[in-house]
Structures are given as C-alpha cells and as structure tokens.
Design a protein around this motif. Structure first.
Motif, PDB file in Angstrom:
ATOM      1  N   PHE A   1     -24.389  48.415  15.284  1.00  0.00           N
ATOM      2  CA  PHE A   1     -25.356  48.612  14.217  1.00  0.00           C
ATOM      3  C   PHE A   1     -26.396  49.616  14.700  1.00  0.00           C
ATOM      4  O   PHE A   1     -27.049  49.370  15.707  1.00  0.00           O
ATOM      5  N   GLU A   2     -26.534  50.732  13.986  1.00  0.00           N
ATOM      6  CA  GLU A   2     -27.504  51.767  14.364  1.00  0.00           C
ATOM      7  C   GLU A   2     -28.510  51.937  13.237  1.00  0.00           C
ATOM      8  O   GLU A   2     -28.149  52.262  12.101  1.00  0.00           O
ATOM      9  N   ASP A   3     -29.784  51.717  13.561  1.00  0.00           N
ATOM     10  CA  ASP A   3     -30.874  51.826  12.592  1.00  0.00           C
ATOM     11  C   ASP A   3     -31.110  53.280  12.211  1.00  0.00           C
ATOM     12  O   ASP A   3     -31.277  54.133  13.079  1.00  0.00           O
TER      13      ASP A   3
ATOM     14  N   THR B   1     -28.318  51.400   7.806  1.00  0.00           N
ATOM     15  CA  THR B   1     -27.692  50.989   9.054  1.00  0.00           C
ATOM     16  C   THR B   1     -26.294  51.586   9.120  1.00  0.00           C
ATOM     17  O   THR B   1     -25.498  51.392   8.197  1.00  0.00           O
TER      18      THR B   1
ATOM     19  N   VAL C   1     -22.866  51.213  10.471  1.00  0.00           N
ATOM     20  CA  VAL C   1     -22.034  50.144  11.019  1.00  0.00           C
ATOM     21  C   VAL C   1     -20.712  50.763  11.445  1.00  0.00           C
ATOM     22  O   VAL C   1     -20.044  51.423  10.644  1.00  0.00           O
TER      23      VAL C   1
ATOM     24  N   ASN D   1     -29.187  42.917  16.480  1.00  0.00           N
ATOM     25  CA  ASN D   1     -29.454  44.167  15.765  1.00  0.00           C
ATOM     26  C   ASN D   1     -28.783  45.385  16.389  1.00  0.00           C
ATOM     27  O   ASN D   1     -29.100  46.518  16.018  1.00  0.00           O
TER      28      ASN D   1
ATOM     29  N   VAL E   1     -31.476  47.407   9.569  1.00  0.00           N
ATOM     30  CA  VAL E   1     -30.572  46.889  10.596  1.00  0.00           C
ATOM     31  C   VAL E   1     -30.724  45.388  10.814  1.00  0.00           C
ATOM     32  O   VAL E   1     -29.732  44.688  11.000  1.00  0.00           O
ATOM     33  N   ASP E   2     -31.953  44.861  10.779  1.00  0.00           N
ATOM     34  CA  ASP E   2     -32.124  43.430  11.039  1.00  0.00           C
ATOM     35  C   ASP E   2     -31.481  42.578   9.946  1.00  0.00           C
ATOM     36  O   ASP E   2     -30.883  41.543  10.222  1.00  0.00           O
TER      37      ASP E   2
END
Length: 158
Positions: free
Chosen positions: A112-114, A119, A121, A90, A26-27
C-alpha cells in the motif's frame, strides 16, 4: 479524478501482479484489508455469486486467517486459510495460501503506497511452480480483480 484502472500481468513463470490506484487514504484502504467485517464486504466479486460464510483474521505477523466461502455450484462450502508472514500497518501484508493439496500454495504480498488521499495497491502472487500459476489462470482464480477492486473502492472512497 479519473476512473481507476486495474492492471493484471503475469511477470514471470511463477508470478502474477495486480495493480490499482484506489481513491481512498492508505489507512482506510489498509483497514479494509485487515478488518474482517470490512474485508467480507468487498473481497469476493459480486458477479461470481459467492458468499463469505465466515471470516476470521488475525492480521499480524504470525497471525492466521480462515475464510469459508460458498457458491451454488459447490456441494460444500470451501475453506481458504493461511498465515500472515509479515504485516506492516498501512504498508504491507504478506500471507500464505494453504488451501490444501500436496503442493504449497502461492505466497501473496500486497503493498500500500500513500498518494495524497489515494492508495496504490500492488498485489503480487508468487506461485510454487509454473504449472500452479498456469492452473490458477485456467481456473479463473486470477480473474475478477477489476470488479473486486471496484468494490473495495466503493467501500473506502473519500
């Protein structure tokens, strides 16, 4: 890992949603959306033949952006600009699309979901009217997402 799928859906008269699970943390995915040098490497689908001439982005709540894009079929480059309404690193970017005209443009929210080195999106456009979304769909402005996200993924894959 399976090949990611990009889904696009008109969810209401005024809303258009794109979803893609990107193979990348995600980052790094967020950075590709918020760093002008990275952004310009994936934003326009290569098959569209567009060139990003300049990309200015101040990705923070209250910041602004301005992209200038050229295409061989356009007599002059076109500017795309707006402001960031909400930025949570993030997690979320919300921006306006103020390309001109008398009617306000769409407001875009990207989340954005880790998911453990991937990720999810979700891109959500809220248009000011049914007619504005109809026009965007007819013009092709709502196409090319699969290629665009594949370019993003190639940039951020782990």
């Amino acid at each position: 890992m399976t090949t990611p799928e990009t889904t696009t859906q008109r969810t209401s008269e005024r809303e258009f949603v794109v979803t893609r699970t990107v193979n990348g943390p995600v980052d790094i995915v967020f950075k590709a959306w918020s760093d002008p040098e990275l952004f310009r490497r994936w934003w326009t689908p290569k098959s569209f033949g567009m060139t990003i001439l300049s990309c200015e982005m101040d990705v923070r709540t209250g910041g602004t952006y301005r992209l200038v894009i050229s295409h061989p079929s356009m007599p002059e480059p076109m500017a795309f600009f707006g402001r960031y309404l909400d930025v949570v690193p993030n997690a979320r970017i919300v921006w306006t699309n103020e390309e001109g005209g008398e009617e306000a443009g769409a407001v875009t929210t990207v989340t954005f979901e880790d998911r453990d080195e991937q990720t999810v999106v979700v891109w959500h456009d809220l248009y000011p009217s049914k007619e504005a979304l109809d026009e965007a769909m007819i013009s092709g402005a709502t196409s090319g997402f699969d290629e665009q996200f594949a370019q993003l993924e190639a940039l951020v894959s782990v």
